[in-house]
Design an enzyme around this catalytic site. Structure first.
Site, PDB file in Angstrom:
ATOM      1  N   LYS A   1       0.849  -1.192   0.000  1.00 44.55           N
ATOM      2  CA  LYS A   1       0.000   0.000   0.000  1.00 44.55           C
ATOM      3  C   LYS A   1       0.881   1.237   0.000  1.00 44.55           C
ATOM      4  CE  LYS A   1      -1.625   1.263   3.944  1.00 44.55           C
ATOM      5  NZ  LYS A   1      -0.831   2.520   4.164  1.00 44.55           N
ATOM      6  N   ALA A  13       7.443  -3.049   9.244  1.00 41.35           N
ATOM      7  CA  ALA A  13       7.306  -1.721   9.865  1.00 41.35           C
ATOM      8  C   ALA A  13       7.877  -0.642   8.952  1.00 41.35           C
ATOM      9  CB  ALA A  13       7.984  -1.693  11.235  1.00 41.35           C
ATOM     10  N   SER A  14       7.386  -0.625   7.700  1.00 41.69           N
ATOM     11  CA  SER A  14       8.013   0.242   6.701  1.00 41.69           C
ATOM     12  C   SER A  14       7.060   1.212   6.028  1.00 41.69           C
ATOM     13  CB  SER A  14       8.685  -0.620   5.627  1.00 41.69           C
ATOM     14  OG  SER A  14       7.726  -1.360   4.898  1.00 41.69           O
ATOM     15  N   GLY A  23       1.945  -5.908   6.796  1.00 42.02           N
ATOM     16  CA  GLY A  23       1.211  -6.818   7.674  1.00 42.02           C
ATOM     17  C   GLY A  23      -0.277  -6.793   7.411  1.00 42.02           C
ATOM     18  N   SER A  24      -0.831  -5.593   7.171  1.00 45.86           N
ATOM     19  CA  SER A  24      -2.258  -5.470   6.880  1.00 45.86           C
ATOM     20  C   SER A  24      -2.606  -6.134   5.550  1.00 45.86           C
ATOM     21  CB  SER A  24      -2.659  -3.994   6.844  1.00 45.86           C
ATOM     22  OG  SER A  24      -2.493  -3.390   8.102  1.00 45.86           O
ATOM     23  N   ASP A  32      -5.941  -0.435   8.505  1.00 43.73           N
ATOM     24  CA  ASP A  32      -5.520  -0.517   7.108  1.00 43.73           C
ATOM     25  C   ASP A  32      -6.055  -1.746   6.381  1.00 43.73           C
ATOM     26  OD1 ASP A  32      -4.100   1.811   7.240  1.00 43.73           O
ATOM     27  OD2 ASP A  32      -2.108   0.894   7.174  1.00 43.73           O
TER      28      ASP A  32
END
Length: 295
Positions: free
Chosen positions: A15, A104-105, A110-111, A144
């Site tokens: 995303k 974590a970018s 993850g979503s 998200d």
């Protein structure tokens, strides 16, 4: 069980927040946003197969950073869908995650993984469940996830759950760059100097490379200044994108991944190769965005 037998693969698209305005904060602490987001063809991959017992494994460049316990959104998505529909309809599955996106970018990895699992399990388990219901379950996993389930050009409002699809949105040539730094979304939001910013301006009537670039020039990512203070390497990533000929460069989401907008996919590929040769330890990917039409 050999997951090559009867297994199928679903894409978990990255995303990209082309613009992200923070417009307020709810009493429960959730921030209100307005964001134009697109989803890229490059991303993670989720493979699912029926199995004798539940199993979960991770491969790929960023596998070492992925937790394998119940904190993983992939397992949370599996368990949430199972709770909604009952054990008798949701037999054991083997889930394989190919983790190609940094953790974590700021690109919703993850979503998007959770969204791919929800879509994949709904098919694998032959569940009679529509997109609205999947989005409701997705929202329970994270703000998200509903937009990652849609995975088409959209404007997200509210806490990210009020979605408006954007029609006639062509594919964009993009280069994604992450300088190898992880950022906590909560920490970046906590560092904001103000939370009552102006909403997005109206979108251009017709969206192409030039009209979108001009529109982006009058928008912001309100999280970028705070993230830059926390991770100055973001500035270096943006600088390399500009040196490589990006028509427009910005940080995505809460960072630290940045994107560059390029007029064609071939120009994006050349730019990515140039940046990668100079920064071999960074995450660099040339890709195209998903269009508003069904793929």
């Amino acid at each position: 069980m050999d997951t090559d037998i009867g297994s199928r693969t679903w894409h978990a698209h990255a995303k990209i927040n082309l613009a992200l305005h923070v417009t307020g904060r709810r009493p429960d602490g959730y921030h209100l946003i307005e964001s134009l987001a697109v989803f890229t063809r490059f991303g993670d991959r989720v493979e699912i197969a029926l199995a004798d017992s539940d199993d979960f494994a991770v491969s790929g460049r960023y596998a070492p950073a992925v937790p394998l316990d119940a904190s993983n959104l992939v397992l949370k998505a599996r368990d949430a869908l199972r709770r909604e529909t009952g054990l008798e309809r949701t037999p054991p599955v083997a889930v394989r995650l190919e983790k190609n996106l940094p953790v974590a970018s700021g690109v919703g990895g993850g979503s998007s993984d959770a969204a791919a699992v929800l879509r994949g399990l709904a098919e694998t388990w032959s569940l009679d469940i529509d997109a609205t219901e999947l989005a409701r379950i997705g929202l329970s996993l994270g703000a998200d996830v509903p937009m990652c389930l849609a995975a088409k050009p959209l404007v997200a409002r509210g806490i990210g759950d009020e979605l408006t699809m954007v029609p006639d949105f062509s594919a964009l040539g993009l280069v994604l760059v992450n300088p190898g730094t992880a950022l906590s979304t909560a920490d970046v939001f906590a560092a904001l100097s103000r939370r009552d910013n102006e909403p997005l301006p109206p979108l251009p009537r017709s969206i192409d490379f030039h009209s979108l670039r001009n529109w982006l020039e009058i928008t912001r990512n309100d999280l970028e200044p705070a993230a830059l203070t926390m991770q100055p390497a973001i500035g270096r990533a943006l600088s390399w994108l500009n040196k490589a000929g990006s028509g427009f460069s910005r940080m995505s989401g809460s960072g630290a991944t940045c994107f560059g907008l390029f007029e064609t996919g071939n120009v994006a590929k050349r730019a990515a190769a140039d940046i990668r040769s100079r920064q071999p330890d960074w995450f660099v990917a040339a890709t195209r965005s998903m269009t508003s039409e069904a793929d």
